[in-house]
Motif scaffolding. Structure first.
Motif, PDB file in Angstrom:
ATOM      1  N   ALA A   2     103.280  36.232 -23.401  1.00  0.00           N
ATOM      2  CA  ALA A   2     103.466  36.441 -21.960  1.00  0.00           C
ATOM      3  C   ALA A   2     104.311  37.686 -21.698  1.00  0.00           C
ATOM      4  CB  ALA A   2     104.111  35.213 -21.329  1.00  0.00           C
ATOM      5  N   GLU A   3     105.309  37.888 -22.550  1.00  0.00           N
ATOM      6  CA  GLU A   3     106.175  39.060 -22.407  1.00  0.00           C
ATOM      7  C   GLU A   3     105.388  40.356 -22.608  1.00  0.00           C
ATOM      8  OE1 GLU A   3     109.792  40.111 -25.027  1.00  0.00           O
ATOM      9  OE2 GLU A   3     110.388  38.459 -23.705  1.00  0.00           O
ATOM     10  N   LEU A   4     104.459  40.344 -23.540  1.00  0.00           N
ATOM     11  CA  LEU A   4     103.617  41.509 -23.790  1.00  0.00           C
ATOM     12  C   LEU A   4     102.770  41.836 -22.557  1.00  0.00           C
ATOM     13  CD1 LEU A   4     102.329  43.677 -25.618  1.00  0.00           C
ATOM     14  CD2 LEU A   4     100.709  41.921 -26.346  1.00  0.00           C
ATOM     15  N   PHE A   5     102.172  40.812 -21.963  1.00  0.00           N
ATOM     16  CA  PHE A   5     101.350  41.036 -20.772  1.00  0.00           C
ATOM     17  C   PHE A   5     102.190  41.537 -19.594  1.00  0.00           C
ATOM     18  CE2 PHE A   5      98.333  37.796 -22.684  1.00  0.00           C
ATOM     19  CZ  PHE A   5      97.438  38.766 -23.109  1.00  0.00           C
ATOM     20  N   LEU A   8     102.889  45.187 -20.269  1.00  0.00           N
ATOM     21  CA  LEU A   8     101.709  46.006 -19.991  1.00  0.00           C
ATOM     22  C   LEU A   8     101.471  46.175 -18.490  1.00  0.00           C
ATOM     23  CD1 LEU A   8      99.338  44.672 -22.784  1.00  0.00           C
ATOM     24  CD2 LEU A   8     100.507  46.895 -22.698  1.00  0.00           C
ATOM     25  N   MET A   9     101.693  45.106 -17.718  1.00  0.00           N
ATOM     26  CA  MET A   9     101.562  45.190 -16.263  1.00  0.00           C
ATOM     27  C   MET A   9     102.549  46.209 -15.699  1.00  0.00           C
ATOM     28  SD  MET A   9     102.798  42.716 -13.177  1.00  0.00           S
ATOM     29  CE  MET A   9     104.406  42.865 -13.855  1.00  0.00           C
ATOM     30  N   LEU A  10     103.797  46.133 -16.136  1.00  0.00           N
ATOM     31  CA  LEU A  10     104.817  47.045 -15.629  1.00  0.00           C
ATOM     32  C   LEU A  10     104.549  48.485 -16.057  1.00  0.00           C
ATOM     33  CD1 LEU A  10     107.939  44.781 -16.079  1.00  0.00           C
ATOM     34  CD2 LEU A  10     107.006  45.613 -13.907  1.00  0.00           C
ATOM     35  N   ILE A  11     104.027  48.677 -17.243  1.00  0.00           N
ATOM     36  CA  ILE A  11     103.686  50.024 -17.697  1.00  0.00           C
ATOM     37  C   ILE A  11     102.551  50.590 -16.850  1.00  0.00           C
ATOM     38  CG2 ILE A  11     102.649  51.330 -19.596  1.00  0.00           C
ATOM     39  CD1 ILE A  11     104.369  49.581 -21.503  1.00  0.00           C
ATOM     40  N   TYR A  45     109.741  43.870  -7.034  1.00  0.00           N
ATOM     41  CA  TYR A  45     110.481  44.254  -8.243  1.00  0.00           C
ATOM     42  C   TYR A  45     111.859  43.585  -8.274  1.00  0.00           C
ATOM     43  CZ  TYR A  45     107.055  47.780  -9.644  1.00  0.00           C
ATOM     44  OH  TYR A  45     105.910  48.425 -10.047  1.00  0.00           O
ATOM     45  N   VAL A  46     112.518  43.487  -7.126  1.00  0.00           N
ATOM     46  CA  VAL A  46     113.826  42.815  -7.073  1.00  0.00           C
ATOM     47  C   VAL A  46     113.669  41.351  -7.466  1.00  0.00           C
ATOM     48  CG1 VAL A  46     115.673  42.038  -5.525  1.00  0.00           C
ATOM     49  CG2 VAL A  46     114.891  44.417  -5.443  1.00  0.00           C
ATOM     50  N   PHE A  47     112.607  40.701  -6.972  1.00  0.00           N
ATOM     51  CA  PHE A  47     112.367  39.305  -7.367  1.00  0.00           C
ATOM     52  C   PHE A  47     112.087  39.196  -8.868  1.00  0.00           C
ATOM     53  CE2 PHE A  47     110.949  38.130  -2.848  1.00  0.00           C
ATOM     54  CZ  PHE A  47     112.199  37.604  -2.540  1.00  0.00           C
ATOM     55  N   GLY A  48     111.366  40.156  -9.417  1.00  0.00           N
ATOM     56  CA  GLY A  48     111.123  40.162 -10.864  1.00  0.00           C
ATOM     57  C   GLY A  48     112.420  40.285 -11.645  1.00  0.00           C
ATOM     58  N   ILE A  49     113.315  41.152 -11.161  1.00  0.00           N
ATOM     59  CA  ILE A  49     114.623  41.327 -11.793  1.00  0.00           C
ATOM     60  C   ILE A  49     115.428  40.036 -11.697  1.00  0.00           C
ATOM     61  CG2 ILE A  49     116.845  42.525 -11.567  1.00  0.00           C
ATOM     62  CD1 ILE A  49     115.124  45.036 -10.715  1.00  0.00           C
ATOM     63  N   VAL A  61     112.119  44.418 -21.059  1.00  0.00           N
ATOM     64  CA  VAL A  61     111.226  44.420 -19.892  1.00  0.00           C
ATOM     65  C   VAL A  61     112.033  44.658 -18.615  1.00  0.00           C
ATOM     66  CG1 VAL A  61     109.536  43.064 -18.583  1.00  0.00           C
ATOM     67  CG2 VAL A  61     109.587  42.936 -21.072  1.00  0.00           C
ATOM     68  N   LEU A  62     113.260  44.189 -18.597  1.00  0.00           N
ATOM     69  CA  LEU A  62     114.135  44.382 -17.438  1.00  0.00           C
ATOM     70  C   LEU A  62     114.302  45.861 -17.122  1.00  0.00           C
ATOM     71  CD1 LEU A  62     115.926  42.893 -15.386  1.00  0.00           C
ATOM     72  CD2 LEU A  62     117.786  43.053 -17.037  1.00  0.00           C
ATOM     73  N   ALA A  63     114.382  46.689 -18.136  1.00  0.00           N
ATOM     74  CA  ALA A  63     114.510  48.136 -17.932  1.00  0.00           C
ATOM     75  C   ALA A  63     113.288  48.693 -17.206  1.00  0.00           C
ATOM     76  CB  ALA A  63     114.712  48.852 -19.264  1.00  0.00           C
TER      77      ALA A  63
END
Length: 96
Positions: A2-5, A8-11, A45-49, A61-63
């Motif tokens: 899940a972290e990989l996906f 990739l979404m954020l990239i 993005y704030v909610f993701g953080i 991923v936080l970065a």
């Protein structure tokens, strides 16, 4: 996995923001931009953080969240600059 996906979404999202910033700088107009859309993206993005901190899942991923948030915020600042330039052009105080 899940972290990989998520990475990739954020990239993928992150690749579009530098192009958007460049377009905002070159065009010097806010026409065709939606500042509400940009605010919605920043809030996402704030909610993701917040999710990363709340879940105790603080990792690289936080970065990416912070980087993307910064780029959207920079483009939002350019929106306001370009809107001011549009107003000056409309008033005839600035040449096109």
């Amino acid at each position: 996995m899940a972290e990989l996906f998520e990475t990739l979404m954020l990239i993928c999202f992150g690749c579009s923001w530098p192009m958007n910033l460049a377009k905002s700088i070159r065009s010097k107009t806010a026409k065709g931009k939606s500042v509400m859309f940009q605010y919605a993206i920043m809030i996402g993005y704030v909610f993701g953080i917040c999710s990363k901190f709340a879940g105790g899942n603080i990792n690289y991923v936080l970065a990416l969240y912070f980087l993307n948030l910064f780029m959207v915020a920079a483009d939002t600042c350019l929106y306001y600059r370009n809107r001011k330039l549009d107003q000056l052009r409309d008033e005839g105080k600035l040449s096109a």
